[in-house]
Motif scaffolding. Structure first.
Motif, PDB file in Angstrom:
ATOM      1  N   GLN A   1      49.424  23.403  -7.831  1.00  0.00           N
ATOM      2  CA  GLN A   1      49.734  22.337  -6.892  1.00  0.00           C
ATOM      3  C   GLN A   1      48.683  22.295  -5.781  1.00  0.00           C
ATOM      4  N   TYR A   2      48.702  21.190  -5.046  1.00  0.00           N
ATOM      5  CA  TYR A   2      47.865  21.081  -3.862  1.00  0.00           C
ATOM      6  C   TYR A   2      48.611  21.641  -2.662  1.00  0.00           C
ATOM      7  N   ALA A   3      47.904  22.377  -1.829  1.00  0.00           N
ATOM      8  CA  ALA A   3      48.455  22.878  -0.577  1.00  0.00           C
ATOM      9  C   ALA A   3      47.951  22.013   0.567  1.00  0.00           C
ATOM     10  N   ILE A   4      48.843  21.530   1.397  1.00  0.00           N
ATOM     11  CA  ILE A   4      48.483  20.803   2.614  1.00  0.00           C
ATOM     12  C   ILE A   4      48.821  21.716   3.790  1.00  0.00           C
ATOM     13  N   VAL A   5      47.805  22.173   4.488  1.00  0.00           N
ATOM     14  CA  VAL A   5      47.975  23.073   5.629  1.00  0.00           C
ATOM     15  C   VAL A   5      47.666  22.281   6.895  1.00  0.00           C
ATOM     16  N   TYR A   6      48.488  22.460   7.936  1.00  0.00           N
ATOM     17  CA  TYR A   6      48.312  21.664   9.148  1.00  0.00           C
ATOM     18  C   TYR A   6      48.774  22.454  10.368  1.00  0.00           C
ATOM     19  N   SER A   7      48.308  22.012  11.524  1.00  0.00           N
ATOM     20  CA  SER A   7      48.669  22.649  12.790  1.00  0.00           C
ATOM     21  C   SER A   7      50.030  22.134  13.256  1.00  0.00           C
ATOM     22  N   ALA A   8      50.878  23.055  13.676  1.00  0.00           N
ATOM     23  CA  ALA A   8      52.202  22.708  14.209  1.00  0.00           C
ATOM     24  C   ALA A   8      52.509  23.644  15.368  1.00  0.00           C
ATOM     25  N   ASN A   9      53.547  23.342  16.101  1.00  0.00           N
ATOM     26  CA  ASN A   9      53.921  24.150  17.267  1.00  0.00           C
ATOM     27  C   ASN A   9      55.426  24.397  17.251  1.00  0.00           C
ATOM     28  N   THR A  10      55.853  25.189  16.289  1.00  0.00           N
ATOM     29  CA  THR A  10      57.273  25.520  16.189  1.00  0.00           C
ATOM     30  C   THR A  10      57.587  26.636  17.191  1.00  0.00           C
TER      31      THR A  10
END
Length: 463
Positions: free
Chosen positions: A158-167
């Motif tokens: 599968q494709y991995a989509i990695v992104y910045s978040a602020n949990t």
């Protein structure tokens, strides 16, 4: 808070598994040698935001260093849902050889606005960007979804989509997808114990490399993993920084396989330079700062991503969207300076500046001799660079023979670098345009002039 630029992975056109260099199982990896050019996606900003545009911009390059904006540096498409604008567009070549673009759902610089979605476009050959949609990444409230990067996870298929978040803090989340229409639920991908931003990921030789910004000290770092799985990365490089502040790490393998580039952005709109390092070993800890003389990003570009493309794709994109009908003139010995007009004077000033259009020129056939060239101001049409008392200025064309002669120059091989250009006066033929005290004038010059004088008279014609 600032946002980041993005990046691409090495693409897919065939159906074999590993290359001789050990790139992760990807059809495109097998044909990496066929990539002879590069494409960049980005958005635009300028110091006072007069050049801000949050649509999808695209540029191309033969060498990966000097870039040509398409569509006159206007957006090719603009989002019609969500915040009606994008930042950080990331272009990725999928397993079937086509492209997908994912981007932050945000218009402008109101970073307090948080979206659960990313914008998505498809492209077969860079001549169109279609299938516009948004993909939901999480259901958190008051959590941003910034600066996506994509890689093919061969183990998962599968494709991995990695992104910045602020949990709980500033960290990276990951979702997995097969079609960029639906995705798995988010997982923590990397949270090293300090706040981070702007992941960029590339797989090479069975190793997954991730570069990111450490928000605690403002530097860029590289981490690596043997699997690419969540929470499996170890940082292995020292901190990198150019300029006063940097973000948007952007890792690019050269098409010839000879080296890697690492791009970084200044995150302030008042100084939107892009900076560049190079290395021959992405797994090492030795990065060389590249001279700004050797690379020229697109005008006003921010937070871009780059991937290799074929000659056919390059030509198709150029034929479809066109190249600029204006140029910029970059100084050889002050490579962050460009020729611009200011209060009718013609000078070189450090980029970026406002009005940004002051550096844009239409290079037309010479007014006195069509074998030469003349430079018409883009934002003051009808006004041209001319010399008067040997000093350069812009004036309206009065169509007199004197004006036409003063405004005509012969483009020659650069006096300091034959791959660049110099401009010899038409009516005072022993004199060349050069800067002195940052002001342009014409002075007697030749190949036997001092090295400094020859550099002062040498410019790169770029866009």
């Amino acid at each position: 808070m600032a946002i980041t630029r993005r990046q691409f992975t090495l693409g897919a056109l065939a159906s074999s598994a590993l290359t001789a260099t050990g790139l992760a199982a990807s059809p495109g990896a097998a044909l990496a040698a066929t990539y002879t050019a590069y494409v960049m996606t980005y958005f635009t900003e300028s110091p006072n935001q007069s050049g801000a545009n949050y649509g999808l911009h695209v540029a191309v390059s033969r060498d990966g260093l000097t870039w040509t904006p398409l569509n006159q540096n206007n957006p090719l498409v603009t989002p019609t849902a969500g915040d009606l604008g994008l930042r950080d567009p990331y272009i990725f070549r999928k397993q079937d050889g086509t492209f997908v673009v994912v981007a932050t759902d945000l218009y402008g610089t109101n970073f307090g606005r948080n979206s659960q979605y990313l914008h998505v476009y498809d492209s077969t050959d860079l001549t169109s960007f279609t299938g516009y949609r948004r993909i939901r990444m999480h259901t958190y409230t008051n959590v941003h979804t910034w600066a996506p990067t994509v890689f093919w996870d061969a183990g998962r298929g599968q494709y991995a989509i990695v992104y910045s978040a602020n949990t709980s803090t500033d960290l990276f989340l990951v979702n997995y997808t097969s079609d960029f229409r639906t995705a798995s639920g988010p997982q923590t991908y990397f949270s090293p114990g300090f706040p981070i931003l702007d992941a960029d990921i590339r797989v090479s030789g069975g190793v997954t490399y991730m570069f990111y910004k450490n928000l605690s000290n403002g530097n860029l770092y590289g981490a690596r993993s043997s699997t690419g799985a969540p929470n499996s990365f170890t940082t292995y490089t020292s901190g990198l920084r150019q300029g006063n502040a940097i973000e948007g790490a952007h890792l690019v393998p050269r098409n010839d396989g000879g080296a890697w580039w690492l791009w970084g952005d200044s995150f302030s709109p008042v100084n939107n330079d892009m900076y560049l390092w190079s290395t021959g070993n992405v797994g090492g800890n030795s990065w060389s700062v590249m001279n700004q003389r050797d690379y020229t990003p697109p005008l006003n570009s921010k937070h871009g991503s780059i991937t290799g493309i074929t000659d056919a794709e390059y030509n198709a994109a150029v034929n479809r969207w066109g190249t600029p009908n204006w140029v910029r003139l970059k100084s050889s010995n002050f490579p962050d300076y460009f020729v611009r007009h200011s209060n009718n004077a013609v000078r070189i000033d450090p980029y970026p500046f406002e009005p940004y259009q002051d550096q844009m020129w239409r290079m037309v056939p010479g007014l006195a001799d069509s074998a030469g060239v003349s430079f018409e101001s883009v934002n003051r049409p009808g006004q041209y660079i001319r010399h008067s008392g040997y000093v350069a200025r812009i004036d309206p064309n009065d169509n007199s023979s004197t004006f036409r002669a003063d405004a005509t120059f012969y483009r020659t091989a650069g006096l300091a670098d034959s791959s660049w250009s110099s401009f010899r006066s038409y009516n005072v033929p022993d004199r060349y345009l050069r800067h002195a005290g940052y002001v342009l004038r014409i002075d007697p010059l030749s190949s036997s002039s001092s090295a400094t004088d020859r550099q002062d008279a040498t410019f790169r014609v770029t866009s």
